[in-house]
Design an enzyme around this catalytic site. Structure first.
Site, PDB file in Angstrom:
ATOM      1  N   GLY A 238       0.828  -1.192   0.000  1.00 16.75           N
ATOM      2  CA  GLY A 238       0.000   0.000   0.000  1.00 16.75           C
ATOM      3  C   GLY A 238       0.869   1.251   0.000  1.00 16.75           C
ATOM      4  O   GLY A 238       1.998   1.219   0.485  1.00 16.75           O
TER       5      GLY A 238
ATOM      6  N   GLN B 217       3.016   9.889   1.138  1.00 17.29           N
ATOM      7  CA  GLN B 217       4.341   9.278   1.283  1.00 17.29           C
ATOM      8  C   GLN B 217       5.288   9.638   0.139  1.00 17.29           C
ATOM      9  O   GLN B 217       6.499   9.506   0.280  1.00 17.29           O
ATOM     10  CB  GLN B 217       4.211   7.746   1.375  1.00 17.29           C
ATOM     11  CG  GLN B 217       3.529   7.285   2.647  1.00 17.29           C
ATOM     12  CD  GLN B 217       3.343   5.789   2.639  1.00 17.29           C
ATOM     13  OE1 GLN B 217       2.379   5.278   2.093  1.00 17.29           O
ATOM     14  NE2 GLN B 217       4.271   5.060   3.232  1.00 17.29           N
TER      15      GLN B 217
ATOM     16  N   CYS C 248       5.397  -0.175   7.472  1.00 19.12           N
ATOM     17  CA  CYS C 248       5.128   1.011   6.662  1.00 19.12           C
ATOM     18  C   CYS C 248       6.369   1.342   5.843  1.00 19.12           C
ATOM     19  O   CYS C 248       7.473   1.334   6.377  1.00 19.12           O
ATOM     20  CB  CYS C 248       4.774   2.186   7.578  1.00 19.12           C
ATOM     21  SG  CYS C 248       4.437   3.711   6.675  1.00 19.12           S
ATOM     22  N   LEU C 249       6.175   1.651   4.554  1.00 18.35           N
ATOM     23  CA  LEU C 249       7.320   1.990   3.705  1.00 18.35           C
ATOM     24  C   LEU C 249       8.013   3.262   4.188  1.00 18.35           C
ATOM     25  O   LEU C 249       9.173   3.477   3.874  1.00 18.35           O
ATOM     26  CB  LEU C 249       6.869   2.150   2.253  1.00 18.35           C
ATOM     27  CG  LEU C 249       6.380   0.862   1.579  1.00 18.35           C
ATOM     28  CD1 LEU C 249       5.836   1.159   0.185  1.00 18.35           C
ATOM     29  CD2 LEU C 249       7.492  -0.177   1.521  1.00 18.35           C
TER      30      LEU C 249
ATOM     31  N   HIS D 295      -4.725   2.053   7.427  1.00 19.00           N
ATOM     32  CA  HIS D 295      -3.337   2.515   7.561  1.00 19.00           C
ATOM     33  C   HIS D 295      -3.042   3.635   6.545  1.00 19.00           C
ATOM     34  O   HIS D 295      -2.504   4.686   6.901  1.00 19.00           O
ATOM     35  CB  HIS D 295      -2.397   1.306   7.361  1.00 19.00           C
ATOM     36  CG  HIS D 295      -0.946   1.641   7.333  1.00 19.00           C
ATOM     37  ND1 HIS D 295      -0.055   1.184   8.284  1.00 19.00           N
ATOM     38  CD2 HIS D 295      -0.200   2.378   6.470  1.00 19.00           C
ATOM     39  CE1 HIS D 295       1.157   1.636   8.003  1.00 19.00           C
ATOM     40  NE2 HIS D 295       1.100   2.354   6.897  1.00 19.00           N
ATOM     41  N   GLU D 296      -3.423   3.388   5.276  1.00 23.59           N
ATOM     42  CA  GLU D 296      -3.142   4.377   4.222  1.00 23.59           C
ATOM     43  C   GLU D 296      -3.963   5.649   4.433  1.00 23.59           C
ATOM     44  O   GLU D 296      -3.479   6.745   4.187  1.00 23.59           O
ATOM     45  CB  GLU D 296      -3.445   3.803   2.830  1.00 23.59           C
ATOM     46  CG  GLU D 296      -2.668   2.553   2.454  1.00 23.59           C
ATOM     47  CD  GLU D 296      -1.175   2.655   2.675  1.00 23.59           C
ATOM     48  OE1 GLU D 296      -0.614   3.764   2.600  1.00 23.59           O
ATOM     49  OE2 GLU D 296      -0.565   1.610   2.947  1.00 23.59           O
TER      50      GLU D 296
ATOM     51  N   HIS E 274      -2.339   8.027   6.694  1.00 20.63           N
ATOM     52  CA  HIS E 274      -1.298   8.847   6.053  1.00 20.63           C
ATOM     53  C   HIS E 274      -1.891  10.153   5.523  1.00 20.63           C
ATOM     54  O   HIS E 274      -1.258  11.205   5.598  1.00 20.63           O
ATOM     55  CB  HIS E 274      -0.654   8.094   4.880  1.00 20.63           C
ATOM     56  CG  HIS E 274       0.411   7.113   5.292  1.00 20.63           C
ATOM     57  ND1 HIS E 274       1.553   7.484   5.973  1.00 20.63           N
ATOM     58  CD2 HIS E 274       0.530   5.782   5.084  1.00 20.63           C
ATOM     59  CE1 HIS E 274       2.317   6.414   6.169  1.00 20.63           C
ATOM     60  NE2 HIS E 274       1.718   5.363   5.657  1.00 20.63           N
TER      61      HIS E 274
HETATM   62 NI    NI Z   1       2.479   3.411   5.656  1.00 20.09          NI
END
Ligand code: NI
Length: 181
Positions: free
Chosen positions: A46, A51, A91-92, A133-134, A137
């Site tokens: 995701g 991000q 998370c990236l 989660h996304e 962000h």
């Molecule tokens: Ni994330």
């Protein structure tokens, strides 16, 4: 298509609240394709526009192994939530860190697709967790915000240290390259 740079915690730009997408044009299509490519390359399941430092309400997700089930949610809203699920998340933007977070187990979402068409759909399991989660962000929130202050501070220090080590290795490598002609 192009890979975009993923911002990493504690970059303050990750704290920006995203604005609604109002133009469903070629530029949006390019952004969506770039985000999918960046997510697949990372690799991740995701990615929120936040991000990649684009503060628009847009997320992309693909939990398939074959990378052939891309889900694009533009201006997503959660209409209802049910149950509770605790899942280990990563998370990236917080590379290498995984921890348990409690979220709703099932959600009903209204969103637009890349053409601006509105749809409603129910999600559960990994997709439900990933969407929540996304969507965090897009509000400038990270999964580490749900952990204790102490844990979050330890994570910040660990990532700082790793970034410094990476930078030192890059300098050493480029010094080597300068000599190798
Ligand atoms: Ni994330």
């Amino acid at each position: 298509m192009a890979l975009r740079t993923i911002l990493e915690f504690p970059d303050p730009r990750l704290r920006t609240r995203a604005e609604p997408v109002t133009r469903f044009d070629a530029a949006l299509g390019t952004l969506i394709d770039d985000m999918l490519e960046t997510m697949y390359a990372a690799p991740g399941i995701g990615l929120a526009a936040t991000q990649v430092d684009v503060h628009k309400r847009l997320i992309v997700i693909d939990i398939s192994k074959e990378h052939n089930e891309p889900l694009v949610l533009v201006n997503p809203e959660i209409l209802s939530r049910e149950g509770e699920a605790s899942t280990e998340e990563g998370c990236l933007s917080v590379p290498g860190i995984f921890d348990e977070v409690k979220r709703a187990a099932t959600i009903r979402v209204r969103a637009q697709d890349r053409d601006g068409t509105t749809f409603e759909r129910d999600f559960d399991e990994v997709l439900a967790v990933c969407i929540q989660h996304e969507m965090d962000h897009l509000e400038g929130r990270l999964f580490v915000d749900y952990l204790s202050d102490l844990k979050r501070e330890r994570i910040r220090k660990k990532l700082d240290k790793e970034r410094k080590e990476r930078a030192a290795r890059t300098v050493a490598a480029s010094a080597g390259a300068r000599r190798a002609y």
